[in-house]
Design a protein around this motif. Sequence first.
Motif, PDB file in Angstrom:
ATOM      1  N   GLU A  70       8.692 -36.602  -8.500  1.00 52.15           N
ATOM      2  CA  GLU A  70      10.012 -37.219  -8.353  1.00 52.15           C
ATOM      3  C   GLU A  70       9.863 -38.571  -7.660  1.00 52.15           C
ATOM      4  O   GLU A  70       9.486 -38.633  -6.492  1.00 52.15           O
ATOM      5  CB  GLU A  70      10.913 -36.289  -7.528  1.00 52.15           C
ATOM      6  CG  GLU A  70      12.341 -36.736  -7.397  1.00 52.15           C
ATOM      7  CD  GLU A  70      13.144 -35.707  -6.623  1.00 52.15           C
ATOM      8  OE1 GLU A  70      13.382 -35.938  -5.420  1.00 52.15           O
ATOM      9  OE2 GLU A  70      13.516 -34.676  -7.218  1.00 52.15           O
ATOM     10  N   GLY A  71      10.133 -39.636  -8.378  1.00 55.64           N
ATOM     11  CA  GLY A  71      10.108 -40.974  -7.790  1.00 55.64           C
ATOM     12  C   GLY A  71       8.798 -41.344  -7.127  1.00 55.64           C
ATOM     13  O   GLY A  71       8.797 -41.933  -6.054  1.00 55.64           O
ATOM     14  N   GLY A  72       7.685 -40.975  -7.713  1.00 58.76           N
ATOM     15  CA  GLY A  72       6.380 -41.299  -7.144  1.00 58.76           C
ATOM     16  C   GLY A  72       5.899 -40.322  -6.087  1.00 58.76           C
ATOM     17  O   GLY A  72       4.817 -40.489  -5.533  1.00 58.76           O
ATOM     18  N   ALA A  73       6.687 -39.311  -5.791  1.00 64.36           N
ATOM     19  CA  ALA A  73       6.316 -38.301  -4.799  1.00 64.36           C
ATOM     20  C   ALA A  73       6.071 -36.965  -5.493  1.00 64.36           C
ATOM     21  O   ALA A  73       6.570 -36.712  -6.590  1.00 64.36           O
ATOM     22  CB  ALA A  73       7.428 -38.143  -3.764  1.00 64.36           C
ATOM     23  N   VAL A  74       5.302 -36.124  -4.827  1.00 61.38           N
ATOM     24  CA  VAL A  74       5.130 -34.739  -5.261  1.00 61.38           C
ATOM     25  C   VAL A  74       6.025 -33.918  -4.350  1.00 61.38           C
ATOM     26  O   VAL A  74       5.841 -33.900  -3.128  1.00 61.38           O
ATOM     27  CB  VAL A  74       3.668 -34.272  -5.154  1.00 61.38           C
ATOM     28  CG1 VAL A  74       3.541 -32.825  -5.622  1.00 61.38           C
ATOM     29  CG2 VAL A  74       2.743 -35.183  -5.944  1.00 61.38           C
ATOM     30  N   VAL A  75       7.017 -33.255  -4.941  1.00 63.02           N
ATOM     31  CA  VAL A  75       7.986 -32.475  -4.175  1.00 63.02           C
ATOM     32  C   VAL A  75       7.643 -30.998  -4.335  1.00 63.02           C
ATOM     33  O   VAL A  75       7.582 -30.483  -5.446  1.00 63.02           O
ATOM     34  CB  VAL A  75       9.426 -32.761  -4.640  1.00 63.02           C
ATOM     35  CG1 VAL A  75      10.419 -31.940  -3.832  1.00 63.02           C
ATOM     36  CG2 VAL A  75       9.733 -34.254  -4.533  1.00 63.02           C
ATOM     37  N   VAL A  76       7.405 -30.357  -3.196  1.00 65.53           N
ATOM     38  CA  VAL A  76       7.012 -28.950  -3.170  1.00 65.53           C
ATOM     39  C   VAL A  76       8.063 -28.207  -2.355  1.00 65.53           C
ATOM     40  O   VAL A  76       8.407 -28.624  -1.252  1.00 65.53           O
ATOM     41  CB  VAL A  76       5.619 -28.791  -2.534  1.00 65.53           C
ATOM     42  CG1 VAL A  76       5.178 -27.341  -2.577  1.00 65.53           C
ATOM     43  CG2 VAL A  76       4.591 -29.689  -3.230  1.00 65.53           C
ATOM     44  N   GLU A  77       8.579 -27.114  -2.925  1.00 65.27           N
ATOM     45  CA  GLU A  77       9.607 -26.336  -2.232  1.00 65.27           C
ATOM     46  C   GLU A  77       9.168 -24.894  -2.078  1.00 65.27           C
ATOM     47  O   GLU A  77       8.393 -24.390  -2.885  1.00 65.27           O
ATOM     48  CB  GLU A  77      10.921 -26.357  -3.019  1.00 65.27           C
ATOM     49  CG  GLU A  77      11.545 -27.720  -3.126  1.00 65.27           C
ATOM     50  CD  GLU A  77      12.935 -27.656  -3.759  1.00 65.27           C
ATOM     51  OE1 GLU A  77      13.717 -26.764  -3.377  1.00 65.27           O
ATOM     52  OE2 GLU A  77      13.209 -28.502  -4.621  1.00 65.27           O
TER      53      GLU A  77
END
Length: 109
Positions: A70-77
Amino acid sequence: MSLDLPSPLADYVEANARLDVDGMLKPFQHDAVVIDNGKRFEGRPAIRQLLEDEVIPVKAIFMPDSVRQEGGAVVVEGPAHGQFPGSPLRFIYRFRLTSGAIETLEITV
């Protein structure tokens, strides 16, 4: 559920599962920044202090169950379990990587 996490993130999560501070620090750049619930920690010494003060005492272990770009980031939940009020709590970890290491990590609930 097995997630396909980039190597530095997988290393961080695996070290966190062992509550291994040195292992959790290893994937971070020396000048990395962690923003945890609005508080900013710059550099490995400050990040170490955060881990030693707020993660290890309550045995907080993050168990990611989803990952996305997402937007150049790796989003981990996923949930974090431990000896803290409200456990387990669901967290969002937003990582930015540079040269195979964690440059920034923003943690929100």
